[in-house]
Design a protein around this motif. Structure first.
Motif, short mmCIF file in Angstrom:
data_model
loop_
_atom_site.label_atom_id
_atom_site.label_comp_id
_atom_site.label_asym_id
_atom_site.label_seq_id
_atom_site.Cartn_x
_atom_site.Cartn_y
_atom_site.Cartn_z
N UNK A 243 -6.45 0.25 8.35
CA UNK A 243 -5.65 0.77 7.24
C UNK A 243 -4.57 -0.23 6.82
N UNK A 244 -4.40 -0.36 5.52
CA UNK A 244 -3.38 -1.24 4.96
C UNK A 244 -2.13 -0.44 4.61
N UNK A 245 -1.04 -1.13 4.44
CA UNK A 245 0.18 -0.48 3.97
C UNK A 245 -0.02 -0.07 2.52
N UNK A 246 0.44 1.12 2.17
CA UNK A 246 0.20 1.69 0.84
C UNK A 246 0.70 0.78 -0.27
N UNK A 247 1.88 0.20 -0.09
CA UNK A 247 2.44 -0.65 -1.14
C UNK A 247 1.54 -1.85 -1.41
N UNK A 248 0.93 -2.39 -0.36
CA UNK A 248 0.01 -3.52 -0.52
C UNK A 248 -1.25 -3.08 -1.26
N UNK A 249 -1.81 -1.95 -0.85
CA UNK A 249 -3.01 -1.43 -1.50
C UNK A 249 -2.77 -1.22 -3.00
N UNK A 250 -1.62 -0.62 -3.33
CA UNK A 250 -1.33 -0.30 -4.72
C UNK A 250 -1.06 -1.55 -5.55
#
Length: 196
Positions: free
Chosen positions: A160-167
Motif C-alpha cells: 500500500x502507498x501513502x494516499x497523498x502519493x497515490x492521489x
C-alpha cells in the motif's frame, strides 16, 4: 554464474530482458517503487542484471533522507509532510543521477545520508564503464519530478502507498512494469487493465 531457475529468477529475467529491449546500451537507470519490499526485489533484480553480464550498481532513496530536524522543523512528521519533505532529491540528482548518466570516468555516490544515525555519510565515489545499470529502490520514485529520470520503472503493486502519493503522482499510471510481489518467491506481472 547462472542462477538456479526458480520462479522468482525467471520472472526477474523477463523483466531484465524487457528493460534491455527498452534501453539496450549505455547508462540505464531502473527504479523499483512501492510502499514496502522494494529493497529485496531491487537487490535480486541487480543480481539478475549482473548474471546477464551487465556492470550493475545498487542504490536506495532511503540513503538520501533529509535530516530529522529539517523534516520536523514545522512540527511532527505527518504522512503528507513525509511525502513532501522526507528525501533530499537535489542531492540524489547531484551526486548520483546526473553523474551516473554522464558515463566515462565521472564518479557517482550511491548513498549520502544515514537515516538511523541521522547524519551524512562519508563520500564514497564509484565509477563504471559506458554500459552500466543502476537499480534504485524506494518510496515515491514515480513522483512527477523524478519519473523522467528512469529508463524503466517497476511498481510493486501489492504494497500500500501513502494516499497523498497515490492521489498526486498516480504511480500505477506511469510505471513501465507492474508486479505483484505479495508472494516474494513467485512475483507476478500485473497487466495494466487489471486492478492491483
Amino acid at each position: 554464474m547462472m542462477l538456479p531457475p526458480t520462479p522468482r529468477v525467471l520472472a526477474l529475467r523477463e523483466i531484465v530482458a524487457e528493460v534491455r529491449a527498452l534501453a539496450p546500451g549505455g547508462r540505464v537507470i531502473v527504479a523499483v517503487d512501492g510502499g514496502g519490499g522494494t529493497a529485496d526485489f531491487a537487490d535480486d533484480l541487480a543480481v539478475v542484471f549482473r548474471e546477464s553480464g551487465v556492470d550493475t550498481h545498487r542504490a536506495s532513496v532511503s540513503d538520501f533522507h533529509r535530516p530529522r530536524a529539517d523534516r520536523t522543523f514545522f512540527g511532527p512528521e505527518t504522512p503528507e509532510r513525509y511525502y513532501r519533505d522526507a528525501f533530499d532529491y537535489s542531492t540524489l540528482q547531484r551526486v548520483l543521477l546526473d553523474p551516473f548518466r554522464m558515463g566515462g570516468s565521472t564518479g557517482f555516490q550511491t548513498a549520502a545520508f544515514d537515516e538511523v544515525r541521522d547524519a551524512p555519510l562519508t563520500s564514497r565515489w564509484e565509477t563504471s564503464g559506458p554500459d552500466a545499470v543502476l537499480v534504485i529502490d524506494g518510496e515515491f520514485l514515480l513522483r512527477p519530478e523524478l519519473r523522467r529520470e528512469w529508463n524503466a520503472s517497476i511498481l510493486l503493486v501489492n504494497a500500500p502507498e501513502r494516499a497523498v502519493y497515490e492521489e498526486e503522482a498516480r504511480p500505477r499510471a506511469f510505471a513501465t512494469i507492474l508486479v505483484d510481489a505479495s508472494d516474494p518467491l513467485v512475483p507476478v506481472r500485473v497487466p495494466r487493465n487489471e486492478p492491483a
